[in-house]
Every structure is written in C-alpha cells, then in structure tokens.
Design a protein around this motif. Structure first.
Motif, PDB file in Angstrom:
ATOM      1  N   ILE A 273      12.934  -3.739  30.747  1.00  0.00           N
ATOM      2  CA  ILE A 273      12.930  -4.884  29.844  1.00  0.00           C
ATOM      3  C   ILE A 273      13.998  -5.877  30.289  1.00  0.00           C
ATOM      4  CG2 ILE A 273      13.194  -5.626  27.439  1.00  0.00           C
ATOM      5  CD1 ILE A 273      12.726  -2.421  26.914  1.00  0.00           C
ATOM      6  N   ALA A 274      13.573  -7.108  30.504  1.00  0.00           N
ATOM      7  CA  ALA A 274      14.489  -8.171  30.918  1.00  0.00           C
ATOM      8  C   ALA A 274      14.479  -9.289  29.882  1.00  0.00           C
ATOM      9  CB  ALA A 274      14.067  -8.730  32.276  1.00  0.00           C
ATOM     10  N   VAL A 275      15.654  -9.842  29.607  1.00  0.00           N
ATOM     11  CA  VAL A 275      15.788 -11.005  28.735  1.00  0.00           C
ATOM     12  C   VAL A 275      16.509 -12.078  29.539  1.00  0.00           C
ATOM     13  CG1 VAL A 275      16.795 -11.926  26.605  1.00  0.00           C
ATOM     14  CG2 VAL A 275      15.812  -9.626  26.629  1.00  0.00           C
ATOM     15  N   VAL A 276      15.938 -13.282  29.533  1.00  0.00           N
ATOM     16  CA  VAL A 276      16.490 -14.404  30.290  1.00  0.00           C
ATOM     17  C   VAL A 276      16.788 -15.572  29.362  1.00  0.00           C
ATOM     18  CG1 VAL A 276      15.248 -13.748  32.403  1.00  0.00           C
ATOM     19  CG2 VAL A 276      14.214 -15.403  30.823  1.00  0.00           C
ATOM     20  N   ASP A 277      17.574 -16.530  29.878  1.00  0.00           N
ATOM     21  CA  ASP A 277      17.848 -17.743  29.111  1.00  0.00           C
ATOM     22  C   ASP A 277      16.686 -18.727  29.257  1.00  0.00           C
ATOM     23  OD1 ASP A 277      18.158 -19.130  31.549  1.00  0.00           O
ATOM     24  OD2 ASP A 277      20.344 -19.155  31.417  1.00  0.00           O
ATOM     25  N   GLU A 278      16.856 -19.920  28.697  1.00  0.00           N
ATOM     26  CA  GLU A 278      15.776 -20.922  28.679  1.00  0.00           C
ATOM     27  C   GLU A 278      15.363 -21.395  30.069  1.00  0.00           C
ATOM     28  OE1 GLU A 278      19.362 -23.162  29.333  1.00  0.00           O
ATOM     29  OE2 GLU A 278      18.964 -21.506  27.945  1.00  0.00           O
ATOM     30  N   SER A 279      16.211 -21.182  31.057  1.00  0.00           N
ATOM     31  CA  SER A 279      15.903 -21.576  32.435  1.00  0.00           C
ATOM     32  C   SER A 279      15.350 -20.428  33.264  1.00  0.00           C
ATOM     33  CB  SER A 279      17.162 -22.114  33.121  1.00  0.00           C
ATOM     34  OG  SER A 279      17.622 -23.256  32.448  1.00  0.00           O
ATOM     35  N   GLY A 280      15.297 -19.247  32.683  1.00  0.00           N
ATOM     36  CA  GLY A 280      14.772 -18.089  33.393  1.00  0.00           C
ATOM     37  C   GLY A 280      15.814 -17.247  34.097  1.00  0.00           C
ATOM     38  N   ASN A 281      17.100 -17.487  33.797  1.00  0.00           N
ATOM     39  CA  ASN A 281      18.176 -16.709  34.408  1.00  0.00           C
ATOM     40  C   ASN A 281      18.507 -15.484  33.556  1.00  0.00           C
ATOM     41  OD1 ASN A 281      18.853 -18.384  36.751  1.00  0.00           O
ATOM     42  ND2 ASN A 281      19.306 -19.910  35.178  1.00  0.00           N
ATOM     43  N   LEU A 282      18.672 -14.353  34.222  1.00  0.00           N
ATOM     44  CA  LEU A 282      18.864 -13.079  33.552  1.00  0.00           C
ATOM     45  C   LEU A 282      20.106 -13.068  32.668  1.00  0.00           C
ATOM     46  CD1 LEU A 282      17.652 -10.194  33.406  1.00  0.00           C
ATOM     47  CD2 LEU A 282      19.238  -9.562  35.237  1.00  0.00           C
ATOM     48  N   ILE A 283      19.932 -12.588  31.432  1.00  0.00           N
ATOM     49  CA  ILE A 283      21.028 -12.387  30.488  1.00  0.00           C
ATOM     50  C   ILE A 283      21.291 -10.887  30.315  1.00  0.00           C
ATOM     51  CG2 ILE A 283      21.789 -12.629  28.088  1.00  0.00           C
ATOM     52  CD1 ILE A 283      20.108 -15.146  27.906  1.00  0.00           C
ATOM     53  N   ALA A 284      20.198 -10.129  30.118  1.00  0.00           N
ATOM     54  CA  ALA A 284      20.337  -8.699  29.854  1.00  0.00           C
ATOM     55  C   ALA A 284      19.115  -7.965  30.395  1.00  0.00           C
ATOM     56  CB  ALA A 284      20.479  -8.446  28.353  1.00  0.00           C
ATOM     57  N   PHE A 285      19.347  -6.699  30.752  1.00  0.00           N
ATOM     58  CA  PHE A 285      18.272  -5.885  31.318  1.00  0.00           C
ATOM     59  C   PHE A 285      18.494  -4.431  30.924  1.00  0.00           C
ATOM     60  CE2 PHE A 285      16.749  -2.986  34.563  1.00  0.00           C
ATOM     61  CZ  PHE A 285      15.419  -3.358  34.659  1.00  0.00           C
ATOM     62  N   GLU A 286      17.396  -3.723  30.663  1.00  0.00           N
ATOM     63  CA  GLU A 286      17.471  -2.282  30.430  1.00  0.00           C
ATOM     64  C   GLU A 286      16.283  -1.603  31.090  1.00  0.00           C
ATOM     65  OE1 GLU A 286      17.669   1.047  26.878  1.00  0.00           O
ATOM     66  OE2 GLU A 286      18.596  -0.907  26.592  1.00  0.00           O
ATOM     67  N   ARG A 287      16.597  -0.573  31.850  1.00  0.00           N
ATOM     68  CA  ARG A 287      15.562   0.297  32.407  1.00  0.00           C
ATOM     69  C   ARG A 287      15.661   1.615  31.666  1.00  0.00           C
ATOM     70  NH1 ARG A 287      15.485   3.024  38.369  1.00  0.00           N
ATOM     71  NH2 ARG A 287      13.461   4.067  38.176  1.00  0.00           N
ATOM     72  N   MET A 288      14.651   1.881  30.846  1.00  0.00           N
ATOM     73  CA  MET A 288      14.626   3.136  30.108  1.00  0.00           C
ATOM     74  C   MET A 288      14.488   4.280  31.105  1.00  0.00           C
ATOM     75  SD  MET A 288      12.087   1.963  26.976  1.00  0.00           S
ATOM     76  CE  MET A 288      12.122   3.573  26.155  1.00  0.00           C
ATOM     77  N   ASP A 289      14.992   5.454  30.738  1.00  0.00           N
ATOM     78  CA  ASP A 289      14.829   6.612  31.601  1.00  0.00           C
ATOM     79  C   ASP A 289      13.342   6.810  31.887  1.00  0.00           C
ATOM     80  OD1 ASP A 289      17.552   7.083  31.560  1.00  0.00           O
ATOM     81  OD2 ASP A 289      17.426   8.600  29.970  1.00  0.00           O
ATOM     82  N   GLY A 290      12.980   6.789  33.163  1.00  0.00           N
ATOM     83  CA  GLY A 290      11.583   6.936  33.549  1.00  0.00           C
ATOM     84  C   GLY A 290      10.868   5.624  33.808  1.00  0.00           C
ATOM     85  N   GLY A 291      11.522   4.489  33.549  1.00  0.00           N
ATOM     86  CA  GLY A 291      10.922   3.188  33.854  1.00  0.00           C
ATOM     87  C   GLY A 291      10.667   3.082  35.355  1.00  0.00           C
ATOM     88  N   LYS A 292       9.535   2.532  35.717  1.00  0.00           N
ATOM     89  CA  LYS A 292       9.140   2.470  37.128  1.00  0.00           C
ATOM     90  C   LYS A 292      10.062   1.558  37.932  1.00  0.00           C
ATOM     91  CE  LYS A 292       4.345   3.290  35.907  1.00  0.00           C
ATOM     92  NZ  LYS A 292       3.017   2.671  35.741  1.00  0.00           N
ATOM     93  N   VAL A 293      10.341   1.971  39.162  1.00  0.00           N
ATOM     94  CA  VAL A 293      11.257   1.228  40.030  1.00  0.00           C
ATOM     95  C   VAL A 293      10.758  -0.194  40.279  1.00  0.00           C
ATOM     96  CG1 VAL A 293      12.264   1.139  42.330  1.00  0.00           C
ATOM     97  CG2 VAL A 293      12.163   3.302  41.121  1.00  0.00           C
ATOM     98  N   HIS A 294       9.471  -0.352  40.591  1.00  0.00           N
ATOM     99  CA  HIS A 294       8.966  -1.703  40.874  1.00  0.00           C
ATOM    100  C   HIS A 294       8.954  -2.583  39.626  1.00  0.00           C
ATOM    101  CE1 HIS A 294       5.278   0.533  39.767  1.00  0.00           C
ATOM    102  NE2 HIS A 294       4.927  -0.610  39.210  1.00  0.00           N
ATOM    103  N   SER A 295       9.016  -1.963  38.459  1.00  0.00           N
ATOM    104  CA  SER A 295       9.001  -2.725  37.209  1.00  0.00           C
ATOM    105  C   SER A 295      10.324  -3.436  36.939  1.00  0.00           C
ATOM    106  CB  SER A 295       8.646  -1.807  36.042  1.00  0.00           C
ATOM    107  OG  SER A 295       7.305  -1.360  36.174  1.00  0.00           O
ATOM    108  N   ILE A 296      11.375  -3.063  37.661  1.00  0.00           N
ATOM    109  CA  ILE A 296      12.656  -3.758  37.521  1.00  0.00           C
ATOM    110  C   ILE A 296      12.463  -5.231  37.862  1.00  0.00           C
ATOM    111  CG2 ILE A 296      14.993  -3.968  38.447  1.00  0.00           C
ATOM    112  CD1 ILE A 296      14.840  -0.873  38.973  1.00  0.00           C
ATOM    113  N   THR A 297      11.893  -5.489  39.022  1.00  0.00           N
ATOM    114  CA  THR A 297      11.661  -6.869  39.466  1.00  0.00           C
ATOM    115  C   THR A 297      10.543  -7.532  38.678  1.00  0.00           C
ATOM    116  OG1 THR A 297      12.429  -6.301  41.680  1.00  0.00           O
ATOM    117  CG2 THR A 297      11.104  -8.305  41.469  1.00  0.00           C
ATOM    118  N   ILE A 298       9.475  -6.798  38.421  1.00  0.00           N
ATOM    119  CA  ILE A 298       8.329  -7.382  37.711  1.00  0.00           C
ATOM    120  C   ILE A 298       8.732  -7.838  36.312  1.00  0.00           C
ATOM    121  CG2 ILE A 298       6.049  -6.902  36.725  1.00  0.00           C
ATOM    122  CD1 ILE A 298       5.580  -5.052  39.183  1.00  0.00           C
ATOM    123  N   SER A 299       9.522  -7.043  35.597  1.00  0.00           N
ATOM    124  CA  SER A 299       9.930  -7.438  34.238  1.00  0.00           C
ATOM    125  C   SER A 299      10.768  -8.714  34.279  1.00  0.00           C
ATOM    126  CB  SER A 299      10.700  -6.313  33.549  1.00  0.00           C
ATOM    127  OG  SER A 299      11.917  -6.029  34.207  1.00  0.00           O
TER     128      SER A 299
END
Length: 143
Positions: free
Chosen positions: A32-58
């Motif tokens: 799960i990724a949360v970004v600001d109004e311009s699309g820049n990352l503010i916060a991120f969480e990868r739950m235990d078991g979250g897929k590796v490629h989903s880091i970038t995709i989220s």
C-alpha cells in the motif's frame, strides 16, 4: 501564490490502516502506497506476504491516481481500442509509470485532490476494494 493542502504522516497512516484492515478481511497481504497531490511518496507499507513486484506497482498506481486525478480502473476502460475516449498506449507514458490496473484512487479534501493511494498484490477488484477502504478511512476521520 498557491496554498496547497497536502497529506501528512498521520493522515497517510490512517489511510494505510483502512486499507490494511480491508486486506486482512480479504485474507490478501497487500502493498500500500500513499502519495501527495503530485504523486510523490509519503508513506508505504508492505504487509507480511505482500508480493515483491507489488512494491513498485502500488506506488505507480498511487502516482497515477494522484497526478491524473482519477482512478486507475478508469484508465483501464479507456485503453480498450475503439473506446470513444481511446487512451490506448497511455500505460507507456512517463517511463511506464502510468498504471491502468485497478487499485489506485485519488484522495480528495474539500473538493481538491490532496493525494492518492495505490494497492497491489490481489486481483484488481481486491486492490480497488482496499484502496477504497483507505480513502473511506480518511474521509471518516477528516471528512
């Protein structure tokens, strides 16, 4: 001079917590990724078991939703060749960062986009459901 409303860490955590709670009910560990109004990352969480490629995709889903001010699932529908608002190929824009898979939503406050959420690791419908839960958590607290 512009006055810009921007999500802070506390608000981003509220959004992530809402998405995590939904993911737990689905039994699908998410990124799960949360970004600001311009699309820049503010916060991120990868739950235990979250897929590796989903880091970038989220992160790309959140970027697309915030910067384009619409859900990624809306782009998916418009990318079908022959659609009246054909955007076929937009997913190649910005070095491939434009994501057309469901799971990215803009976050609004007082009618303005203040950020975006992107969720990945499940089906597009599961990702979208978790993203909506994150948006709803924000709206319920800061509405």
């Amino acid at each position: 001079m512009l006055t810009i409303n921007r999500l802070n860490q506390t608000e981003a955590k509220t959004i992530i917590d809402g998405a995590v709670n939904k993911a737990k009910t689905l039994g699908v560990p998410m990124c799960i990724a949360v970004v600001d109004e311009s699309g820049n990352l503010i916060a991120f969480e990868r739950m235990d078991g979250g897929k590796v490629h989903s880091i970038t995709i989220s992160q790309d889903k959140a970027f697309t939703a915030a910067s384009a001010r619409k859900g990624t699932h809306e782009f998916n529908k418009a990318c079908i060749p022959g659609h009246k608002n054909n955007l076929f190929g937009i997913h190649t824009a910005l070095g491939g960062r434009m994501c057309i898979v469901g799971g990215g939503l803009p976050i609004t406050f007082n009618g303005n986009v203040v950020g975006g959420i992107g969720v990945s690791s499940g089906s597009p419908e599961q990702d979208l459901g978790c993203a909506q839960a994150g948006v709803d958590s924000f709206s319920n607290v800061y509405g």
